[in-house]
Every structure is written in structure tokens, then in C-alpha cells.
Design an enzyme around this catalytic site. Structure first.
Site, PDB file in Angstrom:
ATOM      1  N   CYS A 399       0.780  -1.211  -0.050  1.00  0.00           N
ATOM      2  CA  CYS A 399       0.031   0.056  -0.092  1.00  0.00           C
ATOM      3  C   CYS A 399       0.773   1.298  -0.050  1.00  0.00           C
ATOM      4  O   CYS A 399       0.499   2.312  -0.601  1.00  0.00           O
ATOM      5  CB  CYS A 399      -0.893   0.002   1.131  1.00  0.00           C
ATOM      6  SG  CYS A 399      -0.241   0.043   2.830  1.00  0.00           S
ATOM      7  N   HIS A 443      -2.291   0.705   7.136  1.00  0.00           N
ATOM      8  CA  HIS A 443      -2.654   0.902   5.765  1.00  0.00           C
ATOM      9  C   HIS A 443      -1.856   2.386   5.470  1.00  0.00           C
ATOM     10  O   HIS A 443      -1.762   3.263   6.404  1.00  0.00           O
ATOM     11  CB  HIS A 443      -3.882   0.791   5.381  1.00  0.00           C
ATOM     12  CG  HIS A 443      -4.385   0.654   4.087  1.00  0.00           C
ATOM     13  ND1 HIS A 443      -3.833  -0.100   2.921  1.00  0.00           N
ATOM     14  CD2 HIS A 443      -5.348   1.631   3.199  1.00  0.00           C
ATOM     15  CE1 HIS A 443      -4.332   0.099   1.918  1.00  0.00           C
ATOM     16  NE2 HIS A 443      -5.278   1.111   2.161  1.00  0.00           N
ATOM     17  N   ASP A 458      -7.890   5.906  -2.294  1.00  0.00           N
ATOM     18  CA  ASP A 458      -7.035   4.740  -1.834  1.00  0.00           C
ATOM     19  C   ASP A 458      -6.740   3.749  -3.057  1.00  0.00           C
ATOM     20  O   ASP A 458      -7.365   3.252  -3.851  1.00  0.00           O
ATOM     21  CB  ASP A 458      -7.714   3.680  -0.878  1.00  0.00           C
ATOM     22  CG  ASP A 458      -7.065   2.648  -0.415  1.00  0.00           C
ATOM     23  OD1 ASP A 458      -6.031   2.569  -0.852  1.00  0.00           O
ATOM     24  OD2 ASP A 458      -7.556   1.776   0.242  1.00  0.00           O
TER      25      ASP A 458
END
Length: 648
Positions: A399, A443, A458
Site C-alpha cells: 500500500c 495501511h 485509496d
């Protein structure tokens, strides 16, 4: 020399348990030293070694304490004090020769037991600390007892302790909750969770831990999986490889709350594990928070002190995007630097075809979807221009790789953007009604500025949408899942289920015991005050009615106990002149004498006498009924009867 042999065997066992309970405070060398001293105490208890002299103990204490002082910076202030405290207990045991010294040892160990709660707040460890406290109580008993306590005595002591439970519960609920009187620095505790900078590889290491980060209890149910973005830090400074918190971040004005709060407002309680940081976790834009928290720019919150113990705090948040704080925030999040030149060219090409910031963000996501990018915990190493190496070289990352590349491309297109660090998702347990967020849920995502509002983006959702909806397990390939820290319990279903149930119990312990802070106690007092104000007069009226009823009942029973029963009582009540005669003579004789003295009522009195004799001696119920009726009919006549001067 003390005569209680069991004291000498139990004391080293307790101190060994104390060493294990304070394990987070030790270094490897201090742990070895304490275990060695404890071994000497065991050998003394078994008469393998003599008791050390006070001079020898003082020399040993001085040498070891000097070593602790030289390691003060490495240990930290709080751990240094723990070393000194336990050292005093161990050395006191090695030179124990009188009962007064043993009493000193017991009281020092009480203090050490209290200090154990500085490092542990879980229910399991609390039970272990209470067990050690019971052992110390037994040591104190052995100092004054001639023999080991009998079973009967243990039962009696247990009943006495049960009687103390209501007192303990009352003190826990109603005694003022005092804030910590001091905060000792601790340089040796490892910082867990997100650090103040993020670069390729940092979050990948963090998610391999299965440890609990925090747990959440919602007042009206959890939000959807796609809205569980727990914000903790914003990274606005980029040096070509890593993102970090801007050094002037805390000096800026905090973001304003949304002017109009819609229906997407959540109230929830967060129970956070120790991280030795001040950052706390929140959803969206915080609107209200507990008194121990303070607001930061970018819609973030932090605790007043580093979180060295498990804490609980209450929040209310709006799921609307965060507003911009000031112009400095816009400026800092627009800087790109002379890094990653190929990314600059690529961003210019995308911006030429994207008429708006939202279109630019969508173009970046489409590039990730349509090109061969991979989501993995084992990305290849990147160079100084990490975004160029990722976008045009490896195309494999986690991520943080995708968030870093997206934020930089947006900045290079003239759109202010930043990387946000926090946690995504969590495991919801419907029966227990709480959300468990682990370190593996760490994250990173992006926020970009449009019309004064930071919109979340995202890029992981474009590469691995399962990460958002199903968690990390569903997003990783099979060869990467073994890297997730499942631990020994995760390998065996039965042990895993046992661990889960213990985790649920620990959650309730955190909510109802550790989470009972000053705010909740104030709410309890307010509810007690409101109840008292509302029901004061009804309760007083009920108490008064109960008092009057009880008094009347007591008086009536007292009067009944002093009254004769049956037909005799009715005779005495109906014929007052008969009472003095009945004390010495039978009722029949008294009636005959009364008839002789009152001839005008002789017939009536003789009829009463006959009915009374038939009722009592012949057990004639019909006669008894007639007697009662006659007494009722003639009660006024009988009440006027008076004895003449002539007595029987």
C-alpha cells in the site's frame, strides 16, 4: 534466623514471578543478573549456601547499583527505578536473618507488585499479579504463624475476603478517579505502530505482526467496510524516497469541523494498546473527544502523554472529508522537489488528458488497473528515485508504494496531495459488539485537495479491492499469506478458539474495568444524582408509609399477644364488669355472681352462661354461634353493667 522454612522456599518463588512480570523493564544482562541472584536465594532456602552478611550485601548492592547508574540512559528513568527496587528485594532476601527484616521484604514486594501494573493491563496478567499478591499475603502470614494455615482457617479467611467484595466494588465505582501524578520517561520501550516517516518496506514489516492495535465499540453499530479508514498520521514531506511528518505540523491551525453535520455521524469508544506514541486513531473528521485528547491539524488527535498503558477514549466523528487548515498546508502539500523525473513526465501526460483533479485521480487508478501491477508483501528493493523505480520498473509493491506514487503524481500535476497513515478495516465480532484492529491492518492511502476539502483516495482499491472489502488475507497471493503473523495459536484450531475467547474476556475487562475513567465516573454520579432528584419524594413517601405500616402491625401483634383467645376474649370484651372476676374465678362462677348482684339482667346473664358452657364443654358450634350473636345484640346492655358494692 527465622524458623519458618516454608517462608524461605516461597519468597524466592515469588521473586522469580516478579522478575517475569517485570520482564519488559529488563535488559538481557540485568535479567541474567536477577535470575542469578534468585538462584542464590533458592540455594540458601535449601541450606546449600549460608546467609550473606550485611557488609557483603552492601558491597554487592553498591557494585550493581553503579552499573545501573552507568546504564541510566539506556534503561530509561522508569526502568532504572524498577531495577533498583527489585535489586533491593533480592538482596534483602539474601541477607535475611531477623523477623523485622522479613517484614521489610514483604512491604517492598507489595510495592513491586503495584508497579507491575505500569507494564501490564490485560486481564490475564492482572490475574497473575493478584496471584502473586496472594503469595505475598501468605508470606506475611508465615511471619507470625506457628504453623501452616489449616483448611478451616483458609475457609474462614476466604469468607472474610468475600465480605470485602462489596466494599471494593463501591470504592471502585465511587472513589474519585485520579489522573497519573507523574509521567516518567522511558527510552527503552520499543515504539509500535506507525512511525513519523514512511518509506517502501516499513508498513510491510508492520503488517506481519498479528498483535492488537486497538478495539472499537460503536454506539449504533459499525460503519461499512469501505468507511473504516482509521486516520493516525499525515505525511506531507517527501525527499524522493520517504514521506515524513512535516517538522512544523503541530504549529499549524487545526482543521475546522464541517459546518453542517449530516446523518453520517458516529459515536464510538476506542481501546488502544500501548504504542509509546501520542497519536490516536479516529474516523473521518472528529467532532467531540475525551478530555485527555487534544486536536491537531488535518483533523487528527493525539493524547496528552505517550500511550504507555492501555487507554480508553470516547469519540464522535463525521465521515465527511476533512477541511483544509490554512494556506501553509496547501503550500507544503504541493512541493515535489527535483526527484523522480520520469514520474514528472508521466504526470504531465496524464494531466493533459484530465480536465479536473478528480479526473486526474481516476486516470492514475486506471493506469494501475490496466497495467501489470502486483500487490505483494515482498516487493523488490527500490533506489533513490523510488517512485520511478516502482512505476516503470518493479511494478510490485504494498500500500505504501501505491500511495507514495499516487500522491507524487498528483503533486506533479499541480494538485495538493499527501499520504495518510493509519489502519484499514478490522474484524467485527457481532456477538461481542466490538471491532478488533490488528497491526496487520496498517495501511496507507492518499488525500488530495479540491475546493478546500481533502478527498480520500485509496489506490490499493484499484489493485486489490479485496483489501478493502475482505481484509489483507483476501488481497495477498498464496505465497505471501504465510508472512502474516498468525503465531502458534493460529496453526491449531482449538488453541485458536481458546485464544479468541480469552481475547473477548480481555475486551470486557478493558471496557468495564480499565475503561472506567473519570468521564464515565462523572456520568455515573450524574445518573445517581438525576435518579435521586426524580425519586426523592416518592422514596420518602414510600419509606414513611412502610414505617407507619410496620409500626401499626407491630402494635397490633403486641396487643394480640396480651389478649385471651376465642369465646373467653369475646366475653371479656362484651362484659367489662366480668374482667375483675375472671382473674380469680372461672367465667361460669363470675357470671353467676354477676347475675346475683344485677337481678335486672340475671336472665340475660344466665342465658349467656348456658350458651358458653355448651360451646366450651360440649363443643357445640351452633351454641357458639348463638353466643356470639347474642353478645353483639346486647353489647350496649352488657357494657352498662356495674358491680354493686357487695362483692362475691
Amino acid at each position: 534466623m527465622l524458623s519458618q522454612q516454608r517462608f524461605f522456599l516461597l519468597a524466592p518463588a515469588l521473586q522469580c514471578l516478579l522478575i517475569l512480570l517485570l520482564l519488559p523493564a529488563w535488559q538481557w544482562w540485568s535479567l541474567t543478573l536477577f535470575l542469578l541472584l534468585n538462584l542464590l536465594a533458592f540455594l540458601q532456602a535449601m541450606d546449600k549456601l549460608p546467609v550473606l552478611s550485611l557488609r557483603a550485601v552492601n558491597l554487592i548492592a553498591a557494585a550493581i547499583a553503579l552499573g545501573f547508574v552507568l546504564s541510566l540512559r539506556q534503561l530509561g528513568a522508569m526502568n532504572f527505578l524498577m531495577h533498583i527496587l527489585l535489586l533491593s528485594a533480592l538482596l534483602r532476601l539474601l541477607a535475611l536473618s531477623r523477623q523485622s527484616e522479613a517484614r521489610q521484604l514483604v512491604w517492598v514486594q507489595y510495592f513491586v507488585l503495584g508497579c507491575c501494573f505500569l507494564f501490564h493491563q490485560s486481564m490475564t496478567m492482572a490475574a497473575l499479579i493478584f496471584t502473586a499478591t496472594a503469595m505475598n499475603l501468605l508470606l506475611q502470614y508465615l511471619l507470625f504463624a506457628e504453623r501452616w494455615p489449616s483448611t478451616q482457617q483458609l475457609k474462614a479467611d476466604s469468607r472474610f475476603l468475600l465480605l470485602l467484595i462489596p466494599l471494593w466494588l463501591g470504592l471502585f465505582l465511587l472513589f474519585p478517579r485520579l489522573a497519573p501524578l507523574w509521567q516518567l520517561p522511558n527510552s527503552q520501550q520499543a515504539i509500535t505502530g506507525l512511525a513519523n516517516e514512511i518509506e517502501p518496506g516499513t508498513i510491510e514489516q508492520l503488517v506481519q505482526s498479528n498483535a492488537t492495535a486497538f478495539r472499537v465499540r460503536f454506539d449504533e453499530g459499525p460503519p461499512a467496510e469501505s468507511e473504516r479508514y482509521w486516520r493516525a498520521k499525515v505525511f506531507e514531506r517527501f525527499d524522493g524516497r520517504r514521506w515524513s511528518v512535516h517538522p512544523d505540523f503541530h504549529r499549524r491551525a487545526r482543521a475546522q469541523s464541517p459546518a453542517e453535520v449530516q446523518s453520517d455521524t458516529l459515536s464510538y469508544q476506542v481501546i488502544a494498546e500501548p504504542s509509546f506514541q501520542r497519536s490516536v486513531f479516529s474516523l473521518g473528521m472528529p467532532l467531540q473527544w475525551s478530555a485527555e485528547l487534544e486536536a491537531l491539524p488535518a483533523g487528527l488527535l493525539r493524547h496528552q502523554r505517550p500511550i504507555s498503558q492501555r487507554i480508553s477514549y470516547q469519540l464522535q466523528s463525521s465521515l465527511q472529508p476533512v477541511a483544509v487548515s490554512d494556506n501553509a498546508e496547501v503550500h507544503w502539500n504541493s512541493m515535489t522537489g527535483n526527484h523522480n523525473p520520469r514520474s514528472q513526465e508521466f504526470a504531465d501526460a496524464l494531466a493533459a488528458q484530465a480536465p479536473s483533479p478528480h479526473a486526474m485521480a481516476e486516470a492514475i487508478l486506471q493506469h494501475f488497473r490496466h497495467q501489470e501491477f502486483y500487490y505483494t508483501l515482498r516487493p523488490p528493493p527500490l533506489g533513490r528515485h523510488s517512485v520511478d523505480d516502482f512505476l516503470f520498473g518493479s511494478r510490485a509493491g504494498f500500500c505504501s508504494h501505491y500511495a507514495s506514487a499516487t500522491a507524487l503524481l498528483l503533486r506533479q500535476a499541480g494538485i495538493p496531495a499527501r499520504v495518510v497513515g493509519g489502519y484499514l478495516g478490522g474484524d467485527w465480532y457481532p456477538e461481542q459488539q466490538y471491532l478488533l484492529v490488528r497491526q496487520r491492518d496498517a495501511h496507507a492511502w492518499v488525500e488530495y485537495l479540491v475546493d478546500g476539502v481533502w478527498h480520500p483516495l485509496d489506490p490499493t482499491a484499484a489493485i486489490a479491492p479485496e483489501r478493502v472489502l475482505d481484509g489483507l488475507d483476501g488481497a495477498l497471493p498464496d505465497e505471501d499469506r504465510f508472512l502474516l503473523g498468525q503465531g502458534f495459536f493460529g496453526q491449531l484450531p482449538l488453541l485458536g478458539q481458546l485464544r479468541l475467547q480469552l481475547m473477548h474476556l480481555d475486551y470486557y475487562w478493558s471496557v468495564w474495568v480499565l475503561g472506567f475513567n473519570q468521564q464515565r465516573q462523572d456520568a455515573l454520579w450524574s445518573s445517581i444524582k438525576a435518579f435521586w432528584q426524580r425519586w426523592l419524594y416518592p422514596l420518602l413517601a414510600a419509606c414513611l408509609l412502610l414505617l407507619v405500616t410496620s409500626t401499626a402491625l407491630w402494635l397490633w401483634r403486641r396487643w394480640r399477644r396480651h389478649q385471651p383467645a376465642g369465646l373467653s376474649a369475646r366475653l371479656l370484651l362484651a362484659i367489662p364488669a366480668l374482667r375483675h372476676k375472671a382473674n380469680a374465678d372461672s367465667y361460669q362462677q363470675a357470671l353467676v355472681q354477676l347475675a346475683a348482684q344485677a337481678p335486672e339482667q340475671a336472665a340475660l346473664l344466665m342465658q349467656i352462661n348456658q350458651l358458653y358452657e355448651r360451646s366450651v364443654f360440649a363443643e357445640d358450634e351452633q351454641a357458639a354461634t348463638k353466643l356470639i350473636q347474642l353478645l353483639k345484640q346486647q353489647r350496649k346492655t352488657l357494657a352498662r353493667l356495674r358491680l354493686t358494692a357487695q362483692s362475691s
